[in-house]
Design an enzyme around this catalytic site. Structure first.
Site, PDB file in Angstrom:
ATOM      1  CG  ASP A 147      32.964  42.969  35.340  1.00 17.71           C
ATOM      2  OD1 ASP A 147      32.487  43.866  36.055  1.00 17.71           O
ATOM      3  OD2 ASP A 147      32.459  42.602  34.259  1.00 17.71           O
ATOM      4  NE  ARG A 148      37.647  36.823  42.112  1.00 11.33           N
ATOM      5  CZ  ARG A 148      37.325  35.865  42.963  1.00 11.33           C
ATOM      6  NH1 ARG A 148      36.068  35.686  43.314  1.00 11.33           N
ATOM      7  NH2 ARG A 148      38.249  35.080  43.471  1.00 11.33           N
TER       8      ARG A 148
END
Length: 322
Positions: A147-148
């Site tokens: 995930d970012r």
């Protein structure tokens, strides 16, 4: 950032070598036609404008060594990769984050806040940044994703054969990944695994979230251990046995132990306390990975150090003795 025009104005004939052997034609075109939207790529595939050895093929066709691919003229507008410079501070940050590199793969300690791919309003991601840093590499592809807002170990393959071999290890569950997370409350040490099935849904606002759904969800499993009990929180180790989207974040939240500063599944009061103690980012870190190197034929292990913000948060949450 000014809008640029990406042009592939002439018909291209590309002979496939061992670098792209075994790759699906759609993924090959996405890599070859940088900046071209996927919708355009799938359209020219459907219309038969892309040919392999003069014949029409499906988007699932896997390329063979020696295949000749005909790529039609394409002209689109792009404001992403053409403007990425290896001199940008954020791109240089990726260079400094490389833990290990050889002819076959890169092991990166991905910083929080950087997506693995550009798009959806992001000027660039890890892959675009690394391609700017390594312009001579014929191939740089993600082995898996983060995930970012998650930091830590990320694998990037530099050879098609390496990518295929590592994907097989992911499928066979022989690749081991360890994450650290700071969660709300006291984690019960007897809870060693969470196996709630997970389902991706889109909300009315267009946001994509993951929920526990015992009827339609995909089977999911995360193993857990307590690293250190803290003051109103617990530092835990998570070992995902499956690779579902947001798996660790949802599996902790559904047990009443949301990860600190998780803006999708977290607890606002816990996030506010974490913020007051100096933590401004999601406390989820891919700390360690081990796998069988397909070329050196040895088991390798890599560890990504926690950034100061995470180390400071652990110290701030530690139980202070009188």
């Amino acid at each position: 950032m000014t809008e640029q025009t990406t042009e592939f104005p002439k018909v291209q004939f590309v002979e496939i070598d061992e670098v792209h052997e075994g790759q699906r034609i759609d993924n090959f075109l996405i890599t070859k036609l940088k900046g071209v939207p996927k919708s355009v790529i799938y359209r020219i595939l459907r219309k038969g404008e892309v040919r392999v050895n003069k014949g029409r093929i499906k988007q699932t066709y896997k390329l063979l060594n020696g295949d000749v691919v005909r790529i039609p003229p394409v002209r689109v507008k792009s404001d992403q990769e053409s403007n990425i410079s290896s001199g940008l501070k954020s791109v240089q940050k990726l260079e400094q984050a490389i833990i290990y590199e050889d002819k076959y793969l890169i092991v990166l300690n991905k910083p929080s806040g950087i997506a693995v791919h550009g798009g959806s309003g992001l000027s660039f991601g890890v892959i675009e940044g690394l391609r700017a840093l390594r312009p001579k590499e014929k191939m740089l592809e993600l082995v898996h994703r983060l995930d970012r807002d998650t930091s830590g170990i990320l694998l990037i393959a530099k050879k098609r054969s390496t990518l295929v071999a590592l994907h097989e290890q992911l499928r066979s569950k022989s690749m081991n990944k360890i994450y650290w997370a700071l969660v709300e409350g006291e984690w019960d040490k007897s809870v060693r695994s969470v196996q709630e099935p997970l389902l991706k849904i889109n909300t009315k606002s267009g946001e994509r979230i993951v929920v526990v759904d015992r009827e339609q969800g995909k089977s999911s499993c995360t193993m857990f251990d307590v690293v250190e009990p803290l003051d109103g929180a617990t530092l835990i180790e998570a070992r995902p046995q499956t690779g579902r989207t947001h798996q660790i974040r949802v599996h902790t939240a559904c047990k009443g132990h949301a990860i600190a500063c998780d803006d999708k599944y977290g607890d606002k009061a816990f996030a506010a306390r974490a913020n007051s103690l100096g933590l401004k980012r999601l406390f989820l870190h891919a700390k360690e990975i081990s796998f069988y190197h397909p070329v050196s034929e040895t088991t390798v292990r890599f560890e990504a150090e926690l950034e100061p913000a995470l180390l400071n948060a652990i110290e701030a949450f530690r139980i202070k003795s009188d």
